[in-house]
Design a protein around this motif. Structure first.
Motif, PDB file in Angstrom:
ATOM      1  N   PHE A 103       0.834  -1.239  -0.004  1.00 42.49           N
ATOM      2  CA  PHE A 103       0.103  -0.061   0.211  1.00 42.49           C
ATOM      3  C   PHE A 103       0.912   1.291   0.069  1.00 42.49           C
ATOM      4  CE2 PHE A 103      -2.271   3.493   2.119  1.00 42.49           C
ATOM      5  CZ  PHE A 103      -3.433   3.584   1.385  1.00 42.49           C
ATOM      6  N   MET A 104       2.233   1.057   0.361  1.00 38.36           N
ATOM      7  CA  MET A 104       2.841   2.329   0.571  1.00 38.36           C
ATOM      8  C   MET A 104       3.010   3.251  -0.559  1.00 38.36           C
ATOM      9  SD  MET A 104       6.892   1.263   0.369  1.00 38.36           S
ATOM     10  CE  MET A 104       7.590   0.917  -1.203  1.00 38.36           C
ATOM     11  N   LEU A 105       2.861   2.819  -1.960  1.00 32.88           N
ATOM     12  CA  LEU A 105       2.600   3.634  -2.927  1.00 32.88           C
ATOM     13  C   LEU A 105       1.272   4.142  -3.323  1.00 32.88           C
ATOM     14  CD1 LEU A 105       5.102   1.607  -5.642  1.00 32.88           C
ATOM     15  CD2 LEU A 105       5.515   4.046  -4.285  1.00 32.88           C
ATOM     16  N   GLY A 106       0.511   4.220  -2.564  1.00 37.86           N
ATOM     17  CA  GLY A 106      -0.997   4.455  -2.760  1.00 37.86           C
ATOM     18  C   GLY A 106      -1.241   6.176  -2.861  1.00 37.86           C
ATOM     19  N   HIS A 107      -0.143   6.981  -2.861  1.00 35.52           N
ATOM     20  CA  HIS A 107      -0.295   8.317  -2.698  1.00 35.52           C
ATOM     21  C   HIS A 107      -1.421   8.880  -3.851  1.00 35.52           C
ATOM     22  CE1 HIS A 107       3.199   7.901  -0.088  1.00 35.52           C
ATOM     23  NE2 HIS A 107       3.923   7.498  -1.253  1.00 35.52           N
ATOM     24  N   LEU A 108      -1.432   8.265  -4.913  1.00 35.35           N
ATOM     25  CA  LEU A 108      -2.250   9.035  -5.897  1.00 35.35           C
ATOM     26  C   LEU A 108      -3.802   9.058  -5.312  1.00 35.35           C
ATOM     27  CD1 LEU A 108      -2.348  10.052  -8.731  1.00 35.35           C
ATOM     28  CD2 LEU A 108      -3.019   7.692  -9.659  1.00 35.35           C
ATOM     29  N   MET A 109      -4.254   8.113  -4.375  1.00 36.13           N
ATOM     30  CA  MET A 109      -5.432   8.110  -3.921  1.00 36.13           C
ATOM     31  C   MET A 109      -5.647   9.544  -3.267  1.00 36.13           C
ATOM     32  SD  MET A 109      -8.259   6.427  -3.453  1.00 36.13           S
ATOM     33  CE  MET A 109      -7.919   4.753  -3.906  1.00 36.13           C
ATOM     34  N   GLU A 110      -4.865  10.112  -2.599  1.00 35.98           N
ATOM     35  CA  GLU A 110      -5.194  11.434  -2.152  1.00 35.98           C
ATOM     36  C   GLU A 110      -5.613  12.406  -3.118  1.00 35.98           C
ATOM     37  OE1 GLU A 110      -2.799  14.480   0.976  1.00 35.98           O
ATOM     38  OE2 GLU A 110      -1.707  12.909  -0.135  1.00 35.98           O
ATOM     39  N   TRP A 111      -4.865  12.370  -4.082  1.00 33.52           N
ATOM     40  CA  TRP A 111      -5.253  13.313  -5.300  1.00 33.52           C
ATOM     41  C   TRP A 111      -6.605  12.982  -6.049  1.00 33.52           C
ATOM     42  CZ3 TRP A 111      -5.526  12.530 -10.826  1.00 33.52           C
ATOM     43  CH2 TRP A 111      -5.802  13.619 -11.441  1.00 33.52           C
ATOM     44  N   PHE A 112      -6.960  11.771  -5.957  1.00 29.68           N
ATOM     45  CA  PHE A 112      -8.248  11.173  -6.495  1.00 29.68           C
ATOM     46  C   PHE A 112      -9.279  12.307  -5.671  1.00 29.68           C
ATOM     47  CE2 PHE A 112      -7.064   7.061  -8.148  1.00 29.68           C
ATOM     48  CZ  PHE A 112      -6.576   7.484  -9.289  1.00 29.68           C
ATOM     49  N   TYR A 113      -8.971  12.385  -4.301  1.00 34.99           N
ATOM     50  CA  TYR A 113     -10.023  13.037  -3.243  1.00 34.99           C
ATOM     51  C   TYR A 113      -9.770  14.615  -3.692  1.00 34.99           C
ATOM     52  CZ  TYR A 113     -11.854   8.785  -0.871  1.00 34.99           C
ATOM     53  OH  TYR A 113     -12.487   7.787  -0.752  1.00 34.99           O
ATOM     54  N   SER A 114      -8.677  15.087  -3.143  1.00 36.80           N
ATOM     55  CA  SER A 114      -8.498  16.413  -3.347  1.00 36.80           C
ATOM     56  C   SER A 114      -8.386  17.193  -4.549  1.00 36.80           C
ATOM     57  CB  SER A 114      -6.959  16.734  -2.380  1.00 36.80           C
ATOM     58  OG  SER A 114      -5.833  16.350  -3.190  1.00 36.80           O
ATOM     59  N   GLY A 115      -7.769  16.427  -5.749  1.00 42.09           N
ATOM     60  CA  GLY A 115      -7.535  17.083  -7.115  1.00 42.09           C
ATOM     61  C   GLY A 115      -8.643  16.932  -7.948  1.00 42.09           C
TER      62      GLY A 115
END
Length: 228
Positions: A103-115
């Motif tokens: 899961f450590m590479l799951g950073h894009l999920m944050e952009w799915f919400y905020s961006g």
């Protein structure tokens, strides 16, 4: 630039406030130039990539994020899928000798919400008391729908783009305030529930800036439309 001038070094330096305000545009330009020089490829690893996404999002450059991730021909999320991955892998290349549930590479999920979806917390606020709604209509995306359960209740945002019409349905929970950004320009017709947005006493039109209309709104359910 900072450190080696890598994507990670420059992004972390901008995000952490190490960069003087006068130099920030130049460092950001160098960061984007590096991404473009790698054919929109990723050089940042697990630690740096999260900051790379945050810096680009906050700078209004979600178009670069889209270009980096809407592909499967270079190491990245799309490449992992192309290699048969059904969960995040430890390496951008999706190799089989590393962990294949990482899961450590799951950073894009944050952009799915905020961006892409547009829901974020004002950095001067606590626990989503002041909410930012700023969706990014990038690439060939024509819709997005996100919800987030905050301490004040559910925040929801859904948008669609058809031709020259942008429609966004937004829910702001009780006891909160929001700053809302709509893609608009001078001459755009902006409505809420079919009426001129300025007629809604719960909404305050602030300004047009950077291709967006900036509004302030209290709690409630809204249906915005922008027609160019």
């Amino acid at each position: 630039q900072y450190g080696t001038g890598s994507q990670a070094a420059n992004a972390i330096s901008i995000y952490m406030g190490l960069v003087d305000a006068a130099d920030k545009p130049k460092v950001l330009a160098n960061l984007i130039a590096d991404i473009r020089s790698h054919n929109n490829g990723i050089t940042a690893g697990d630690i740096g990539y999260r900051y790379l996404l945050r810096v680009l999002d906050e700078a209004g450059r979600s178009d670069v994020i889209f270009d980096m991730n809407n592909r499967s021909d270079v190491p990245g999320y799309g490449y992992q899928i192309a290699q048969g991955a059904t969960s995040l892998t430890e390496s951008w290349q999706g190799n089989r000798i590393s962990s294949n549930n990482h899961f450590m590479l799951g950073h894009l999920m944050e952009w799915f919400y905020s961006g892409l979806g547009g829901i974020a917390c004002d950095t001067n606020s606590t626990a989503f008391k002041n909410i930012i709604i700023r969706p990014e209509t990038v690439g060939d995306e024509n819709s997005a729908k996100v919800t987030f359960l905050s301490p004040y209740g559910t925040i929801a945002n859904e948008w669609t783009k058809t031709g020259k019409t942008f429609v966004m349905k937004t829910v702001i929970p009780p006891n909160t305030q929001s700053t809302i950004y709509l893609p608009a320009k001078a001459g755009s017709v902006i409505t809420e529930s079919g009426k001129d947005v300025r007629l809604n006493t719960n909404i305050k039109f602030i300004k047009l800036e950077g291709g967006k209309a900036v509004l302030k709104a209290g709690s409630g359910k809204y249906v915005f439309a922008v027609n160019d």
